[in-house]
Design an enzyme around this catalytic site. Sequence first.
Site, PDB file in Angstrom:
ATOM      1  N   LYS A  14       1.405   6.827   8.246  1.00  0.00           N
ATOM      2  CA  LYS A  14       1.819   8.007   7.465  1.00  0.00           C
ATOM      3  C   LYS A  14       0.876   9.186   7.711  1.00  0.00           C
ATOM      4  CE  LYS A  14       1.476   6.004   3.398  1.00  0.00           C
ATOM      5  NZ  LYS A  14       1.103   4.589   3.692  1.00  0.00           N
ATOM      6  N   ARG A  89       5.105   6.986  -4.706  1.00  0.00           N
ATOM      7  CA  ARG A  89       4.881   5.559  -4.460  1.00  0.00           C
ATOM      8  C   ARG A  89       5.529   4.699  -5.531  1.00  0.00           C
ATOM      9  NH1 ARG A  89      -0.110   6.333  -1.173  1.00  0.00           N
ATOM     10  NH2 ARG A  89      -0.631   4.333  -0.260  1.00  0.00           N
ATOM     11  N   ARG A 128      -9.434   0.188  11.374  1.00  0.00           N
ATOM     12  CA  ARG A 128      -9.936   1.441  10.795  1.00  0.00           C
ATOM     13  C   ARG A 128     -11.141   1.165   9.898  1.00  0.00           C
ATOM     14  NH1 ARG A 128      -6.058   5.080   7.236  1.00  0.00           N
ATOM     15  NH2 ARG A 128      -6.292   3.332   5.799  1.00  0.00           N
ATOM     16  N   ARG A 134     -14.003   2.787   5.397  1.00  0.00           N
ATOM     17  CA  ARG A 134     -13.239   3.068   4.175  1.00  0.00           C
ATOM     18  C   ARG A 134     -13.236   1.829   3.295  1.00  0.00           C
ATOM     19  NH1 ARG A 134      -7.278   5.882   4.140  1.00  0.00           N
ATOM     20  NH2 ARG A 134      -6.642   4.288   2.656  1.00  0.00           N
ATOM     21  N   ARG A 145      -3.024  -4.238  -1.526  1.00  0.00           N
ATOM     22  CA  ARG A 145      -2.237  -3.012  -1.285  1.00  0.00           C
ATOM     23  C   ARG A 145      -0.839  -3.353  -0.774  1.00  0.00           C
ATOM     24  NH1 ARG A 145      -6.475  -0.437   2.566  1.00  0.00           N
ATOM     25  NH2 ARG A 145      -5.000   1.236   3.009  1.00  0.00           N
TER      26      ARG A 145
END
Length: 190
Positions: A14, A89, A128, A134, A145
């Site tokens: 996204k 969401r 990532r 992160r 998630r």
Amino acid sequence: MLNVVIFGAPGSGKGTQSEKIAKEFELAHISTGDVLRKEMANETELGKTAKGYMEKGQLVPDSLIVDMLAKVLDEKKGSKGVIFDGFPRTTPQAEALKKILNERGTDVSVMLDLQVEEQELITRLLGRGKLSGRSDDNLETIQSRLKVYHTQTTPLIDYYKQEKKYIAVQGMDSIDDIFNRIKETLSTWK
Ligand code: B4P
């Protein structure tokens, strides 16, 4: 105005595609995840509240997100359109977005659903996490998630199908190939 909702599971691309779409179509880019991470870095009240949810892989409560979104949207006034990245969401967020846009004389033009297989999502996010550090890109939080995505976010597919705004996009190719397909789809709105 061209108002695009970019939709997909965590890791579906996204954020990656939104940046390219915003540049190509001269749209304002609103990423609720990025706004929340900025609030966290600045240690605002919203940031402190959001941190607890984000680090567990849960959604930040709708009321906080909707107020934040309306404020950021008004800061982008005068743009040719907006790409909404990571918002809505939940169904209440989608209903709130419709109301907020209608009050400003506009609406969602299209919802693009980036479709990526689950194992690929996990591989991308772990990759990532290693590079960026992160805090929500670790296996336990990624799994939470994904669960949240399946239970709370996927009902939006039917919501936007009913609104006749739903377009599925195959999201397993290279970043540029996916972008070229999106560009072709959106050029009908140009
Ligand atoms: P987000 O920041 O939106 O995080 P995300 O869903 O994980 O997606 P992201 O945009 O970062 O990743 P992308 O798919 O671009 O949200 C984080 C948290 O904030 C949420 O868990 C929640 O707690 C909170 N939150 C945010 N919005 C909210 C809302 N509306 N309501 C409530 N809570 C909210 O891609 C990830 C990786 O894939 C990148 O490393 C990229 O390089 C790679 N990639 C992309 N495309 C690729 C391709 N084609 N091939 C290979 N790799 C690719």
